[in-house]
Design an enzyme around this catalytic site. Structure first.
Site, PDB file in Angstrom:
ATOM      1  NE  ARG A  35      -4.281  -1.649   1.595  1.00 42.25           N
ATOM      2  CZ  ARG A  35      -5.165  -2.218   2.393  1.00 42.25           C
ATOM      3  NH1 ARG A  35      -5.020  -2.126   3.700  1.00 42.25           N
ATOM      4  NH2 ARG A  35      -6.197  -2.858   1.909  1.00 42.25           N
ATOM      5  CE  LYS A 197     -22.273 -18.362   2.774  1.00 39.09           C
ATOM      6  NZ  LYS A 197     -22.888 -17.764   3.936  1.00 39.09           N
ATOM      7  N   GLY A 353      -8.357 -10.427  -2.064  1.00 42.46           N
ATOM      8  CA  GLY A 353      -7.285 -10.970  -1.227  1.00 42.46           C
ATOM      9  C   GLY A 353      -6.919 -12.403  -1.550  1.00 42.46           C
ATOM     10  N   GLY A 376     -13.429  -3.955  -0.975  1.00 41.13           N
ATOM     11  CA  GLY A 376     -14.828  -3.507  -1.035  1.00 41.13           C
ATOM     12  C   GLY A 376     -15.063  -2.471  -2.129  1.00 41.13           C
TER      13      GLY A 376
HETATM   14  P1  AMP Z   1     -15.238 -15.444  -0.650  1.00 40.87           P
HETATM   15  O1  AMP Z   1     -14.908 -14.862   0.686  1.00 40.87           O
HETATM   16  O2  AMP Z   1     -16.694 -15.570  -0.914  1.00 40.87           O
HETATM   17  O3  AMP Z   1     -14.460 -14.819  -1.782  1.00 40.87           O
HETATM   18  O4  AMP Z   1     -14.763 -16.949  -0.579  1.00 40.87           O
HETATM   19  C1  AMP Z   1     -13.430 -17.346  -0.347  1.00 40.87           C
HETATM   20  C2  AMP Z   1     -13.459 -18.706   0.280  1.00 40.87           C
HETATM   21  O5  AMP Z   1     -14.215 -19.575  -0.518  1.00 40.87           O
HETATM   22  C3  AMP Z   1     -12.116 -19.344   0.439  1.00 40.87           C
HETATM   23  O6  AMP Z   1     -11.770 -19.356   1.790  1.00 40.87           O
HETATM   24  C4  AMP Z   1     -12.326 -20.769  -0.109  1.00 40.87           C
HETATM   25  O7  AMP Z   1     -11.813 -21.766   0.749  1.00 40.87           O
HETATM   26  C5  AMP Z   1     -13.833 -20.890  -0.178  1.00 40.87           C
HETATM   27  N1  AMP Z   1     -14.276 -21.843  -1.188  1.00 40.87           N
HETATM   28  C6  AMP Z   1     -13.958 -21.908  -2.478  1.00 40.87           C
HETATM   29  N2  AMP Z   1     -14.527 -22.950  -3.083  1.00 40.87           N
HETATM   30  C7  AMP Z   1     -15.258 -23.580  -2.155  1.00 40.87           C
HETATM   31  C8  AMP Z   1     -16.069 -24.735  -2.158  1.00 40.87           C
HETATM   32  N3  AMP Z   1     -16.239 -25.455  -3.274  1.00 40.87           N
HETATM   33  N4  AMP Z   1     -16.687 -25.103  -1.009  1.00 40.87           N
HETATM   34  C9  AMP Z   1     -16.512 -24.375   0.114  1.00 40.87           C
HETATM   35  N5  AMP Z   1     -15.737 -23.268   0.185  1.00 40.87           N
HETATM   36  C10 AMP Z   1     -15.121 -22.876  -0.928  1.00 40.87           C
END
Ligand code: AMP
Length: 397
Positions: A35, A197, A353, A376
């Protein structure tokens, strides 16, 4: 335009809102200088244009004054990275601060104490913003990572600088990159989204489906889409309440000639924590009791082809539970495909990240065309929202 270009800043004091919210190690030393490096160009530019720099930033989330979060601790590192002397003042407002700043000579830099020692900062308090505004003749916002907040130093302060407010070089670059991803990138434009998600990226999907040519959906997100298409995803993560949204997004894509690319196969386990049993399934035919935790070989091949067929690619989010070695291959494969694409001249932009961590794990990441510094702020921009910190730079704010 409100970019910092060839303004005459001779003898002018430039208030620069930077993002020096750096990680500190257990000895309170700067653990990562990314940064600080990111705002060097703006500081150099102001000095080249004849001005001096008054740096404003926050560090962490203090509740009131907290020496553990004093910016004083980072001033030596900032100076090393800038390759210039940097002074420090123990407050960011007040008569004393104004006096110290009034003595600045062209070319000098001063870092003011943590803005968030005052709760007025995050409240967007007008009086506090006015006090900050007394520290300089022009205002420059270069803190892309906080532009989605309507805080005193990121937005409200700009009210006091009509005709004298600019985007710094970092903010300019970030806005240009967002424009490439969502508006004017060289076609075909591809976005790769992953992570756990759909819910956290739903608005992005609704916005980008109208803007880009193709979207790859991997990670846990993919299973909600596979279910929306009638597939069986066993015990894989999915969001029941978003099935209808997923269907709608698939329909928009189909009706508008856009492509949503989903994984063909999945590497699954019966237990999230104990991964002794691992098996590959077709993504739409995962047996009950098994949960998909990474994309398989066929998906990697399919995604690789899509990546190599585009001219602009944006990637955000892992393809699987990449923190675990056994489920990191899909995410690593994306990094490799992107690198190959880049060597063919494709514009490769990465944000978020987890994606940056995955790139780092594979070594040198300097080959990437651009790595966004905003979490964000980047995601909200891609949702199609105008960021308060950017809106504030226009003269009718
Ligand atoms: P996000 O914070 O939504 O960007 O998600 C990041 C997280 O998604 C990481 O910690 C991954 O371990 C998790 N992730 C990725 N693919 C899967 C999956 N198929 N099932 C569960 N968690 C997942």
């Amino acid at each position: 335009m409100f970019y910092l270009e060839s303004q005459d800043l001779t003898n002018k004091k430039a208030i620069i809102r930077v993002d020096l919210n750096v990680p500190l190690d257990e000895n309170n030393k700067v653990a990562d200088t990314t940064r600080i490096e990111a705002c060097t160009e703006t500081v150099d530019k102001v000095i080249k244009l004849g001005g001096s720099c008054v740096l404003l930033s926050h560090l962490g989330r203090p509740k009131g004054k907290d020496n553990k979060l004093s910016l004083k601790q980072i001033v030596d590192t900032v100076s090393l990275v800038f390759k210039r002397p940097v002074m420090f003042h123990e407050n960011c407002i007040g008569k004393e601060a104004e006096k110290v700043v009034s003595l600045l000579e062209p070319g000098q830099i001063i870092l003011m104490e943590n803005l968030r020692f005052y709760e007025e900062e995050t409240k967007g308090d007008l009086e506090f913003a006015e006090s900050l505004s007394k520290l300089g003749d022009v205002y420059i916002n270069d803190a892309f990572g906080t532009c989605h907040r309507e805080h005193a130093s990121t937005a409200v302060i700009a009210k006091f600088f009509n005709g004298k407010k600019f985007a710094g070089k970092l903010l300019q670059k970030e806005l240009e990159v967002i424009n490439q991803i969502a508006e004017q990138g060289k076609k075909p434009v591809l976005t790769i989204l992953g992570g756990a998600k759909v819910s956290s990226k739903l608005k992005i999907l609704y916005n980008l489906i109208h803007k880009v040519d193709k979207i790859i959906i991997g990670g846990g997100m993919a299973y909600t889409f596979i279910r929306a298409k009638g597939g069986k995803t066993g015990n894989s993560l999915f969001e029941e309440e978003l099935i209808e949204n997923a269907k709608e997004i698939l329909t928009i894509a189909e009706d508008s000639g856009k492509e949503i690319i989903l994984p063909e196969d999945t590497i699954a386990s019966t237990d999230f924590d104990n991964n002794e049993r691992i098996k590959t399934f077709k993504t739409a035919k995962i047996e009950d009791g098994w949960m998909g935790l990474d994309i398989g070989k066929e998906s990697i091949e399919k995604f690789n082809k899509a990546i190599l067929s585009c001219n602009t690619v944006f990637w955000n989010g892992p393809m699987g539970v990449f923190e675990k070695e056994k489920f990191s291959l899909g995410t690593e494969a994306i990094c490799k495909s992107l690198r190959e694409a880049k060597s063919n001249g494709v514009n490769v932009i990465v944000g978020g990240g987890d994606s940056i961590a995955a790139l780092k794990k594979l070594g040198n990441k300097d080959w990437v065309t651009y790595i966004s510094t905003g979490g964000g702020a980047l995601l909200e921009s891609l949702e199609g929202k105008a960021l308060p910190g950017v809106k504030a730079l226009s003269n009718d704010y």
